[in-house]
Motif scaffolding. Sequence first.
Motif, PDB file in Angstrom:
ATOM      1  N   GLU A 100      43.103  41.487  36.025  1.00 55.05           N
ATOM      2  CA  GLU A 100      43.633  40.515  35.067  1.00 55.05           C
ATOM      3  C   GLU A 100      42.585  39.481  34.663  1.00 55.05           C
ATOM      4  N   ILE A 103      36.451  39.978  38.095  1.00 53.98           N
ATOM      5  CA  ILE A 103      36.264  39.844  39.541  1.00 53.98           C
ATOM      6  C   ILE A 103      34.786  39.685  39.827  1.00 53.98           C
ATOM      7  N   LYS A 111      41.214  38.148  39.518  1.00 52.51           N
ATOM      8  CA  LYS A 111      42.641  38.376  39.727  1.00 52.51           C
ATOM      9  C   LYS A 111      42.987  39.825  39.409  1.00 52.51           C
ATOM     10  N   LYS A 113      46.666  42.524  39.270  1.00 52.39           N
ATOM     11  CA  LYS A 113      48.125  42.508  39.229  1.00 52.39           C
ATOM     12  C   LYS A 113      48.636  43.614  40.133  1.00 52.39           C
ATOM     13  N   VAL A 118      50.300  38.381  40.356  1.00 51.95           N
ATOM     14  CA  VAL A 118      48.848  38.274  40.223  1.00 51.95           C
ATOM     15  C   VAL A 118      48.275  37.754  41.535  1.00 51.95           C
ATOM     16  N   TRP A 119      47.296  38.502  42.068  1.00 52.69           N
ATOM     17  CA  TRP A 119      46.665  38.172  43.346  1.00 52.69           C
ATOM     18  C   TRP A 119      45.191  37.859  43.143  1.00 52.69           C
ATOM     19  N   ASP A 120      44.646  37.018  44.021  1.00 51.60           N
ATOM     20  CA  ASP A 120      43.204  36.791  44.031  1.00 51.60           C
ATOM     21  C   ASP A 120      42.523  38.075  44.463  1.00 51.60           C
ATOM     22  N   LYS A 130      37.676  42.378  33.228  1.00 52.75           N
ATOM     23  CA  LYS A 130      39.120  42.450  32.973  1.00 52.75           C
ATOM     24  C   LYS A 130      39.457  43.775  32.299  1.00 52.75           C
ATOM     25  N   THR A 143      44.103  37.360  49.443  1.00 50.09           N
ATOM     26  CA  THR A 143      43.005  37.846  48.610  1.00 50.09           C
ATOM     27  C   THR A 143      42.734  39.311  48.911  1.00 50.09           C
TER      28      THR A 143
END
Length: 152
Positions: A100, A103, A111, A113, A118-120, A130, A143
């Motif tokens: 998302e 990274i 992030k 999904k 939504v996660w780190d 992305k 994370t």
Amino acid sequence: MNVFLEQTPYFWVIGGILLLALEFLIPGTFVMFLGIGAIITGITSRLFPMEITTQIILWMGTSLSSILLGGQIVKKLFRSESSVDPFVKDDFLGQIVPVEVDILVGQLGGKVKFQGTVWDAVSEKERIPKGTMVRILSRDNLTFTVETVSLD
């Protein structure tokens, strides 16, 4: 006043029974222990006549004792199943998810999904833009560590 003191043991027992019945409406076992204390107080005050103040102190003491002792017994009888990790273990490993937010390598900010949330995410090898699909390798707290996957 003497007639009232003669009847108080019955009030304690009836009140205790009502508190025990009330336990079905108010879960948590706390009210039950107050009821047990009241029943013990009623029986004791019937066997050994005492002033109302002494009865109240006795009720407080027996209720506290039943909470402390009964709480330990209830914990042993009804063991709860708990784990150190509140999440379901390893249900995320190997899952392929979309990126998302870009990274970065070894830095927070990215992030992914996963399961509608939504996660780190961090990468150990490369920056991942992305829209790329990644595989979840591990999780450290909230994370994910991820790697790119080729969808060939």
